[in-house]
Design a protein around this motif. Structure first.
Motif, PDB file in Angstrom:
ATOM      1  N   LEU A 188      -9.516  58.607 -48.595  1.00  0.00           N
ATOM      2  CA  LEU A 188     -10.559  59.001 -47.641  1.00  0.00           C
ATOM      3  C   LEU A 188     -10.245  58.488 -46.231  1.00  0.00           C
ATOM      4  CD1 LEU A 188     -13.827  58.510 -49.741  1.00  0.00           C
ATOM      5  CD2 LEU A 188     -12.851  60.666 -48.925  1.00  0.00           C
ATOM      6  N   VAL A 189      -9.623  57.314 -46.135  1.00  0.00           N
ATOM      7  CA  VAL A 189      -9.214  56.810 -44.809  1.00  0.00           C
ATOM      8  C   VAL A 189      -8.161  57.741 -44.217  1.00  0.00           C
ATOM      9  CG1 VAL A 189      -8.103  54.913 -43.572  1.00  0.00           C
ATOM     10  CG2 VAL A 189      -9.776  54.412 -45.354  1.00  0.00           C
ATOM     11  N   THR A 190      -7.165  58.112 -45.040  1.00  0.00           N
ATOM     12  CA  THR A 190      -6.131  59.053 -44.570  1.00  0.00           C
ATOM     13  C   THR A 190      -6.758  60.387 -44.184  1.00  0.00           C
ATOM     14  OG1 THR A 190      -4.520  58.021 -46.044  1.00  0.00           O
ATOM     15  CG2 THR A 190      -3.980  60.212 -45.207  1.00  0.00           C
ATOM     16  N   ALA A 191      -7.679  60.873 -45.014  1.00  0.00           N
ATOM     17  CA  ALA A 191      -8.322  62.160 -44.731  1.00  0.00           C
ATOM     18  C   ALA A 191      -9.146  62.100 -43.447  1.00  0.00           C
ATOM     19  CB  ALA A 191      -9.212  62.559 -45.910  1.00  0.00           C
ATOM     20  N   ALA A 192      -9.794  60.955 -43.186  1.00  0.00           N
ATOM     21  CA  ALA A 192     -10.631  60.827 -41.990  1.00  0.00           C
ATOM     22  C   ALA A 192      -9.791  60.986 -40.721  1.00  0.00           C
ATOM     23  CB  ALA A 192     -11.330  59.473 -41.998  1.00  0.00           C
ATOM     24  N   VAL A 193      -8.687  60.256 -40.652  1.00  0.00           N
ATOM     25  CA  VAL A 193      -7.823  60.326 -39.464  1.00  0.00           C
ATOM     26  C   VAL A 193      -7.132  61.683 -39.382  1.00  0.00           C
ATOM     27  CG1 VAL A 193      -5.819  59.298 -38.326  1.00  0.00           C
ATOM     28  CG2 VAL A 193      -7.501  57.830 -39.458  1.00  0.00           C
ATOM     29  N   LEU A 194      -6.680  62.167 -40.534  1.00  0.00           N
ATOM     30  CA  LEU A 194      -5.972  63.451 -40.567  1.00  0.00           C
ATOM     31  C   LEU A 194      -6.882  64.602 -40.156  1.00  0.00           C
ATOM     32  CD1 LEU A 194      -3.285  64.730 -41.291  1.00  0.00           C
ATOM     33  CD2 LEU A 194      -4.039  64.844 -43.676  1.00  0.00           C
ATOM     34  N   SER A 195      -8.140  64.561 -40.567  1.00  0.00           N
ATOM     35  CA  SER A 195      -9.053  65.652 -40.227  1.00  0.00           C
ATOM     36  C   SER A 195      -9.300  65.711 -38.718  1.00  0.00           C
ATOM     37  CB  SER A 195     -10.376  65.507 -40.978  1.00  0.00           C
ATOM     38  OG  SER A 195     -10.998  64.282 -40.661  1.00  0.00           O
ATOM     39  N   LEU A 196      -9.415  64.539 -38.061  1.00  0.00           N
ATOM     40  CA  LEU A 196      -9.589  64.534 -36.601  1.00  0.00           C
ATOM     41  C   LEU A 196      -8.383  65.171 -35.921  1.00  0.00           C
ATOM     42  CD1 LEU A 196     -11.073  60.980 -35.945  1.00  0.00           C
ATOM     43  CD2 LEU A 196     -12.231  63.171 -35.693  1.00  0.00           C
ATOM     44  N   MET A 197      -7.202  64.761 -36.371  1.00  0.00           N
ATOM     45  CA  MET A 197      -5.985  65.280 -35.748  1.00  0.00           C
ATOM     46  C   MET A 197      -5.803  66.773 -36.034  1.00  0.00           C
ATOM     47  SD  MET A 197      -2.279  63.535 -35.919  1.00  0.00           S
ATOM     48  CE  MET A 197      -0.893  64.287 -35.063  1.00  0.00           C
ATOM     49  N   ALA A 198      -6.043  67.168 -37.285  1.00  0.00           N
ATOM     50  CA  ALA A 198      -5.838  68.567 -37.660  1.00  0.00           C
ATOM     51  C   ALA A 198      -6.870  69.486 -37.010  1.00  0.00           C
ATOM     52  CB  ALA A 198      -5.885  68.709 -39.175  1.00  0.00           C
ATOM     53  N   VAL A 199      -8.114  69.011 -36.831  1.00  0.00           N
ATOM     54  CA  VAL A 199      -9.120  69.828 -36.154  1.00  0.00           C
ATOM     55  C   VAL A 199      -8.697  70.079 -34.705  1.00  0.00           C
ATOM     56  CG1 VAL A 199     -11.454  69.740 -35.191  1.00  0.00           C
ATOM     57  CG2 VAL A 199     -11.091  69.289 -37.608  1.00  0.00           C
ATOM     58  N   GLY A 200      -8.137  69.063 -34.050  1.00  0.00           N
ATOM     59  CA  GLY A 200      -7.627  69.257 -32.686  1.00  0.00           C
ATOM     60  C   GLY A 200      -6.519  70.290 -32.639  1.00  0.00           C
TER      61      GLY A 200
END
Length: 308
Positions: A15-27
């Motif tokens: 979930l920590v990886t997904a949290a950071v990854l989702s911010l980057m991927a949404v951008g």
């Protein structure tokens, strides 16, 4: 050996990886969805956010929380400003041509990376977390005496990692509200649907493009600031997140924000689980195979729309 506690540990790390990854991927998805620009330099904006966080946190005296909050408030807008400047100096001058923007952002990647190497250096440097209390992972098990609570094998996480997950949820909700409930979101969607018609209706398409490119870079920088107390800042740290972001965007569907978030959760949680039980390399291999699977059977992505 009980697998339950390790599954909980893998889920939290994922979930920590997904949290950071989702911010980057949404951008990344926003930039492609509105501008049709494949931003290969997106990982470098993630790295710039982390490096700026190190500079800013080191310049603020007092409790580590003061420096981290200053980094959180300053690093994303500074990175967004850098991206908007790159948009005006490079992307706008080549008229956002899809093929030439790929080459241009590759050049931007190397320029940012080499400037960081010359000014920041090759060392990996940490930023102290504002708080970092260790939290043991509890586990319920059924014994002869009934249901009992245990704290198996010293497994645990930290309060900061849980805060990263919560921060990502708040930020993604804010982005969704921005896209669906504000005039700026309406302008972005109009520009995304038909930029020429939007311009005919006096929508400043050029300014929308610049702001979207800046917003995407700012989201990547936010991810960099949030992750730097967990992973040290380094001038090459943008490569892996960039690869995973492309995987997430392809699986979720190009330009689909809900698909991007769902795919980030799938990739992040599977990465955490496989890394805990096997190895991070195997997690990357499986993510790459998932992309190939999606491209063969659903090329538009899980939430993407098929184009004629």
């Amino acid at each position: 050996m009980e697998l339950g506690p390790y599954l909980i540990l893998g889920l939290l790390e994922g979930l920590v990886t997904a949290a950071v990854l989702s911010l980057m991927a949404v951008g990344l998805s926003l930039v492609f969805g509105v501008m049709r620009v494949v931003n290969v330099a997106h990982g470098e904006f993630f790295m710039v956010g982390a490096v700026l966080a190190w500079w800013i946190a080191g310049a603020v005296d007092g409790h580590p929380a003061l420096g981290f909050v200053a980094a959180l408030l300053l690093a994303p807008p500074l990175t967004a400003g850098l991206a908007m400047m790159a948009d005006q100096l490079v992307l706008k001058r080549i008229n956002y041509d899809p093929e030439r923007t790929i080459v241009a952002t590759i050049g931007l990647l190397y320029i940012i990376q080499q400037i960081t190497l010359m000014t920041y250096g090759p060392e990996a440097r940490p930023v102290e977390a504002p708080f970092n209390h260790r939290l043991s992972i509890p586990f319920f098990e059924w014994t002869d005496g009934g249901l009992t609570l245990s704290w198996p094998w010293g497994l645990g996480t930290t309060s900061y990692k849980l805060a990263v997950i919560g921060a990502a949820v708040i930020l993604l909700t804010a982005i969704w509200l921005l896209m669906t409930r504000t005039r700026y979101g309406l302008l972005m969607r109009a520009t995304q649907l038909d930029s020429e018609t939007a311009q005919a209706f006096a929508i400043p398409v050029g300014r929308v493009y610049a702001s979207v490119f800046g917003l995407g870079a700012g989201l990547a920088a936010l991810g960099g600031v949030l992750i730097v107390p967990i992973q040290q800042a380094h001038y090459l740290m943008g490569h892996d997140p960039l690869l995973l972001s492309f995987i997430v965007v392809i699986i979720g569907g190009l330009g689909s924000l809900p698909g991007t978030v769902v795919a980030a959760l799938l990739i992040g949680i599977s990465d955490g689980m496989i890394s805990v039980f096997f190895s991070p390399t195997l997690a990357k291999i499986i993510a790459t195979l998932a992309v190939a699977f999606v491209l063969v059977f659903r090329p538009q992505g899980l939430f993407g729309k098929r184009t004629l």
